[in-house]
Motif scaffolding. Structure first.
Motif, short mmCIF file in Angstrom:
data_model
loop_
_atom_site.label_atom_id
_atom_site.label_comp_id
_atom_site.label_asym_id
_atom_site.label_seq_id
_atom_site.Cartn_x
_atom_site.Cartn_y
_atom_site.Cartn_z
N UNK A 1 83.98 90.84 39.51
CA UNK A 1 85.44 90.59 38.75
C UNK A 1 86.53 90.68 39.80
N UNK A 2 86.51 91.47 40.74
CA UNK A 2 87.42 91.99 41.57
C UNK A 2 87.54 90.85 42.77
N UNK A 3 86.78 90.10 42.68
CA UNK A 3 86.85 88.73 44.04
C UNK A 3 87.53 87.68 43.11
N UNK A 4 87.75 87.77 41.63
CA UNK A 4 88.16 86.72 41.04
C UNK A 4 89.43 86.64 40.48
N UNK A 5 90.10 85.69 39.88
CA UNK A 5 91.25 85.87 39.06
C UNK A 5 90.98 85.94 37.66
N UNK A 6 90.82 87.25 37.46
CA UNK A 6 90.63 87.67 35.87
C UNK A 6 91.70 88.58 35.44
N UNK A 7 92.26 88.30 34.04
CA UNK A 7 93.31 89.56 33.56
C UNK A 7 92.74 89.58 32.22
N UNK A 8 92.39 90.98 31.83
CA UNK A 8 91.81 91.47 30.76
C UNK A 8 92.87 92.58 30.12
N UNK A 9 93.28 92.18 28.84
CA UNK A 9 94.25 92.82 28.08
C UNK A 9 95.37 93.05 28.60
N UNK A 10 95.88 92.18 29.33
CA UNK A 10 97.20 91.98 30.08
C UNK A 10 97.42 92.57 31.38
N UNK A 11 96.20 92.65 32.14
CA UNK A 11 96.41 93.56 33.36
C UNK A 11 95.14 92.82 34.16
N UNK A 12 95.77 92.42 35.18
CA UNK A 12 94.86 91.65 36.39
C UNK A 12 93.86 92.65 36.95
N UNK A 13 92.65 92.24 37.19
CA UNK A 13 91.52 93.22 37.57
C UNK A 13 92.08 93.48 39.03
N UNK A 14 91.81 94.64 39.43
CA UNK A 14 91.96 95.20 40.90
C UNK A 14 93.38 95.49 41.12
N UNK A 15 94.15 95.63 40.02
CA UNK A 15 95.74 96.30 40.09
C UNK A 15 95.76 97.59 39.76
N UNK A 16 94.59 98.35 39.88
CA UNK A 16 94.57 99.93 39.86
C UNK A 16 94.05 100.29 38.55
N UNK A 17 93.77 99.49 37.80
CA UNK A 17 92.85 99.96 36.29
C UNK A 17 91.73 100.37 36.68
N UNK A 18 91.34 101.43 35.68
CA UNK A 18 89.72 101.70 35.80
C UNK A 18 88.61 100.96 34.96
#
Length: 484
Positions: free
Chosen positions: A310-327
């Protein structure tokens, strides 16, 4: 040969036995054994194949029998995970290839494997690692392995669950060919509709005893038996309350729950998903379809936070893009999940009730003290699913279908923003399947939960789901999304 069971008693686990099992199966007969979840079907299959010890009574069984079940698949994959060196090596290994797994312990040569793989239409996966197979593909591999042992008897426990429509037809044809070759066949089934045309006799199990048995026509024409097996679930007046202490902050108004743009996923050089774009808007419920091996479970793992690609792709979950500091825990606290892989992974000890409680913590097992309110809510969900009588029983001692119901309660216990149901009715009898489908539909219509639902069975409809996505072949390999 004739199979003879005369007043046979066999221990399933502490406190539960097959009791007084009496029926004879002539050499030219092929049987379907039907019953509710927890009725003892799988245990009877093991008994007939010599995998369950007889405590008393008479039991004459074939010397060479093949047995295929969900539990058998779980055992194999657990061994594969135990031997997996991926974490130690720092990269994902291939593991045991399908061909080597099937031929292991077999005197059959590769030519026989190639012929059987062609019949079951899975020649293309023979070099893939078994840990990368879909549920349906793994089922085919295990059936192939059993047949290469040249058994006198083949016992298939829920053989059609997890298979797409085309694969079901392929398997029905193979079962017919097996019978034509002189192999005796016994099917352990939850659905009367899956009784193959060649089946000559049917037995119905209730509470680990043979409740009734007879010829196919006698049993299928019995209105009394069908009424006994039928069930009409009454929806609850209300759903259990939500544990407010665990509730995450509301999502941004109007924000999609899932956004994927041109997603690509591959394993070992094999493309699984390619150029897939998909958006799940507020208040939408989705049904996801596609053939075995098309990448449905991979797609859902990108949403659940369990797939590192998921980190190598353009994926946003629940309003937050993967790899922007979310756990991953930021994601999981908004999700409830039911899948075959979760059921395979849930190997820790503990009672059914504590498995439900673990849904509050998004963990496998419970490692901190739950609140009294959480215990109450867990009990209420077990009652809704008619599993409260098994609340104190060890999870691993439950039947496959009963485990599925407990995991459904675990997924729904916090009434999450997103409920991911990957073949949720797998292993469920007609009664429990109707109950689950109605309850999920009720949750979708009356709560704040959105549904992502995967199924191969057209009859397992959920009326509130009106959006559809099918995984179809993508140019250059892998699957992409066709939205309807």
């Amino acid at each position: 040969m004739n199979i003879i069971l005369q007043d046979a008693v066999a221990k399933i686990h502490d406190g539960k036995n097959l009791e007084g099992i009496t029926f004879n199966i002539a050499a030219d007969e092929h049987w379907a054994i039907v019953g509710a979840n927890g009725s003892g079907k799988s245990a009877l299959g093991k008994l007939i194949c010599g995998e369950l010890k007889v405590v008393s009574g008479q039991c004459r069984i074939p010397a060479k029998a093949g047995y295929v079940s969900f539990e058998k698949i779980d055992e194999i994959l657990e061994t594969e995970r135990y031997n997996d060196d991926s974490d130690f090596l720092g990269y994902v290994t291939q593991g045991t290839p399908v061909a080597r797994f099937i031929l292991s312990g077999s005197a059959a040569d590769e030519a026989k494997l190639t012929e059987l793989a062609r019949e079951l239409e899975f020649t293309g996966i023979l070099e893939r690692g078994i840990k990368f197979l879909s549920t349906g593909e793994m089922r085919k591999a295990l059936i192939c392995k059993a047949l290469l042992q040249e058994p006198e008897l083949l016992v298939l426990d829920e053989p059609f669950d997890g298979l797409d429509r085309h694969s079901c037809e392929v398997l029905r044809t193979l079962i017919s060919r097996c019978i034509g070759r002189g192999i005796q066949v016994i099917l352990l089934l939850n659905r009367f509709s899956e009784i193959a045309p060649e089946i000559t006799h049917v037995a119905y199990l209730k509470q680990c005893r043979v409740f009734r048995s007879g010829t196919r026509k006698e049993m299928l024409d019995s209105e009394a038996l069908r009424r006994f097996h039928a069930f009409h679930y009454t929806l609850p007046d209300r759903l259990p309350e939500i544990d407010s202490a665990q509730r995450p902050e509301p999502l941004p108004a109007g924000a999609p729950l899932v956004e994927m743009k041109d997603v690509k996923v591959s394993y070992g050089g094999k493309q699984i998903l390619s150029g897939l774009s998909w958006t799940v808007k507020p208040r939408e419920h989705w049904k996801i379809t596609g053939p075995n091996g098309s990448g449905k479970s991979t797609l859902l793992s990108l949403v659940s936070g369990d797939n590192t690609q998921a980190y190598a792709n353009d994926i946003t979950l629940f309003g937050r893009k993967r790899g922007t500091g979310e756990t991953v825990w930021d994601i999981k606290k908004r999700i409830g999940l039911v899948s075959t892989s979760l059921q395979q992974d849930y190997r820790v000890g503990g009672s059914a009730k504590m498995v439900v409680v673990s849904g509050f913590f998004d963990s496998i097992g419970v490692y901190s003290d739950p609140s009294p309110r959480q215990l109450e809510i867990a009990q209420e969900w077990l009652e809704l699913l008619h599993m409260d009588h098994r609340a104190g029983d060890t999870f691993r001692e439950l039947s496959y279908g009963e485990q599925r119901l407990v995991l459904l309660a675990r997924a729904m216990v916090k009434q999450p923003d997103l409920l991911i149901l990957d073949e949720p009715c797998q292993g469920l009898d007609d009664v429990n399947r109707e109950m689950v489908l109605k309850l999920v539909d009720h949750l979708a219509r009356t709560g704040n939960t959105q549904i992502l639902y995967v199924t191969h069975h057209a009859e397992d409809e959920i009326p509130s789901i009106t959006n559809g996505m099918e995984l179809v072949p993508a140019p250059g390999g892998g699957s992409t999304a066709s939205i309807s």
